[in-house]
Scaffold this active site. Structure first.
Site, PDB file in Angstrom:
ATOM      1  N   ASP A   1      -8.220   3.640   1.359  1.00  0.00           N
ATOM      2  CA  ASP A   1      -7.378   4.240   2.688  1.00  0.00           C
ATOM      3  C   ASP A   1      -7.913   4.670   3.769  1.00  0.00           C
ATOM      4  O   ASP A   1      -8.781   5.670   3.742  1.00  0.00           O
ATOM      5  CB  ASP A   1      -6.236   5.264   1.875  1.00  0.00           C
ATOM      6  CG  ASP A   1      -5.238   5.696   3.025  1.00  0.00           C
ATOM      7  OD1 ASP A   1      -5.377   5.287   3.982  1.00  0.00           O
ATOM      8  OD2 ASP A   1      -4.423   6.308   2.442  1.00  0.00           O
TER       9      ASP A   1
ATOM     10  N   CYS B   1      -1.459   0.716   7.418  1.00  0.00           N
ATOM     11  CA  CYS B   1      -2.570   0.291   7.602  1.00  0.00           C
ATOM     12  C   CYS B   1      -3.027  -0.697   6.679  1.00  0.00           C
ATOM     13  O   CYS B   1      -3.407  -1.969   7.346  1.00  0.00           O
ATOM     14  CB  CYS B   1      -3.624   1.467   7.342  1.00  0.00           C
ATOM     15  SG  CYS B   1      -3.163   3.031   8.453  1.00  0.00           S
ATOM     16  N   ARG B   2      -3.282  -0.515   5.650  1.00  0.00           N
ATOM     17  CA  ARG B   2      -3.930  -1.658   4.711  1.00  0.00           C
ATOM     18  C   ARG B   2      -3.054  -2.935   4.434  1.00  0.00           C
ATOM     19  O   ARG B   2      -3.120  -4.018   4.639  1.00  0.00           O
ATOM     20  CB  ARG B   2      -4.245  -1.184   3.192  1.00  0.00           C
ATOM     21  CG  ARG B   2      -5.491   0.022   3.364  1.00  0.00           C
ATOM     22  CD  ARG B   2      -5.645   0.727   2.178  1.00  0.00           C
ATOM     23  NE  ARG B   2      -4.396   1.523   1.930  1.00  0.00           N
ATOM     24  CZ  ARG B   2      -4.169   2.345   0.843  1.00  0.00           C
ATOM     25  NH1 ARG B   2      -5.095   2.197  -0.105  1.00  0.00           N
ATOM     26  NH2 ARG B   2      -2.987   3.267   0.733  1.00  0.00           N
ATOM     27  N   SER B   3      -1.671  -2.455   4.019  1.00  0.00           N
ATOM     28  CA  SER B   3      -0.729  -3.819   3.563  1.00  0.00           C
ATOM     29  C   SER B   3      -0.254  -4.779   4.780  1.00  0.00           C
ATOM     30  O   SER B   3      -0.286  -5.959   4.719  1.00  0.00           O
ATOM     31  CB  SER B   3       0.392  -3.514   2.575  1.00  0.00           C
ATOM     32  OG  SER B   3       1.122  -2.567   3.505  1.00  0.00           O
TER      33      SER B   3
ATOM     34  N   ASN C   1       2.373   1.248   4.487  1.00  0.00           N
ATOM     35  CA  ASN C   1       2.652   0.144   4.940  1.00  0.00           C
ATOM     36  C   ASN C   1       2.586   0.209   6.587  1.00  0.00           C
ATOM     37  O   ASN C   1       3.076  -0.504   7.388  1.00  0.00           O
ATOM     38  CB  ASN C   1       4.170  -0.180   4.626  1.00  0.00           C
ATOM     39  CG  ASN C   1       4.548  -1.754   4.977  1.00  0.00           C
ATOM     40  OD1 ASN C   1       5.573  -2.055   5.348  1.00  0.00           O
ATOM     41  ND2 ASN C   1       3.502  -2.728   4.999  1.00  0.00           N
TER      42      ASN C   1
ATOM     43  N   CYS D   1       0.821  -1.112  -0.004  1.00  0.00           N
ATOM     44  CA  CYS D   1       0.087   0.029  -0.053  1.00  0.00           C
ATOM     45  C   CYS D   1       1.038   1.189  -0.097  1.00  0.00           C
ATOM     46  O   CYS D   1       2.099   1.195  -0.489  1.00  0.00           O
ATOM     47  CB  CYS D   1      -0.814  -0.137   1.319  1.00  0.00           C
ATOM     48  SG  CYS D   1       0.056   0.028   2.681  1.00  0.00           S
TER      49      CYS D   1
HETATM   50  P1  4NP Z   1      -1.813   2.774   4.312  1.00  0.00           P
HETATM   51  O1  4NP Z   1      -2.191   4.223   4.899  1.00  0.00           O
HETATM   52  O2  4NP Z   1      -1.207   3.145   2.895  1.00  0.00           O
HETATM   53  O3  4NP Z   1      -2.915   2.041   4.192  1.00  0.00           O
HETATM   54  O4  4NP Z   1      -0.645   2.468   5.124  1.00  0.00           O
HETATM   55  C1  4NP Z   1      -1.773   5.367   4.804  1.00  0.00           C
HETATM   56  C2  4NP Z   1      -0.692   5.408   5.996  1.00  0.00           C
HETATM   57  C3  4NP Z   1      -0.130   6.844   6.277  1.00  0.00           C
HETATM   58  C4  4NP Z   1      -0.188   7.770   5.209  1.00  0.00           C
HETATM   59  C5  4NP Z   1      -1.004   7.716   4.238  1.00  0.00           C
HETATM   60  C6  4NP Z   1      -1.845   6.324   3.976  1.00  0.00           C
HETATM   61  N1  4NP Z   1       0.268   9.045   5.514  1.00  0.00           N
HETATM   62  O5  4NP Z   1      -0.011   9.798   4.585  1.00  0.00           O
HETATM   63  O6  4NP Z   1       1.184   9.222   6.222  1.00  0.00           O
END
Ligand code: 4NP
Length: 172
Positions: A136, A18-20, A16, A13
């Site tokens: 997200d 939340c989703r992945s 790294n 994602c």
């Molecule tokens: P992820 O979510 O891609 O599912 O891990 C996010 C985590 C952090 C951020 C964006 C999306 N950020 O902008 O810090």
């Protein structure tokens, strides 16, 4: 799929955190439940959160369903990952585009036969969320984290069915 070295899947994602990481643990759970010898890992296209544990909200929601994310640490996707992994799963379409760009860099950096990884969406074969983005949840509310878990479970089950078909094809 080789019977000597395990098939390796990398969930990717943006951050790294939340989703992945959720996809990693859920996919590993279903692979283990079906006794598939598959290694699962995760990474982010960004380097926003190096070495960070998954977002506490992701951890809390996952734990309620029995998934422990606490030992995972974030890392950025590298060109080397295209040599090591057989399949890279993008959580959304922007991740997919960024992974394909990095694959092009890997193709410039290494010999073509060294590149193992195919790239697909996490939801590629999902009958419920077919080819949909995994939304997200980072800037959203708690229902976003439940949606991530629902969709990861659904997509992981679909991938497990694909992996089982591939194994049967190789065995036959
Ligand atoms: P992820 O979510 O891609 O599912 O891990 C996010 C985590 C952090 C951020 C964006 C999306 N950020 O902008 O810090």
């Amino acid at each position: 799929m080789s019977s000597h070295s395990p098939y390796k899947v990398l969930c990717v994602c943006l951050g790294n955190i939340c989703r992945s990481p959720t996809a990693e643990v859920v996919l590993r759970h279903f692979c283990d439940a079906h006794q598939l010898d598959i290694v699962v890992d995760s990474a982010g296209t960004s380097n926003y959160h190096p070495n960070k544990a998954p977002d506490p909200r992701s951890q809390q929601h996952a734990l309620k369903r029995g998934y422990d994310l606490s030992t995972l640490r974030a890392r950025q996707l590298t060109t080397q990952d295209f040599l090591e992994f057989d399949l890279i799963l993008a959580m959304d379409h922007e991740n997919f585009k960024n992974i394909q760009s990095l694959k092009q860099k890997a193709l410039n950096q290494y010999k073509t036969h060294q590149i193992r990884a195919s790239v697909a969406l996490m939801s590629e074969h999902d009958p419920v969320y077919k080819q949909q983005a995994l939304p997200d949840p980072y800037y959203g509310e708690t229902d976003g984290f439940e949606r991530v878990l629902d969709q990861c479970e659904s997509s992981a089950k679909a991938w497990v069915q694909m992996f089982k078909q591939q194994i049967r094809t190789v065995d036959q």
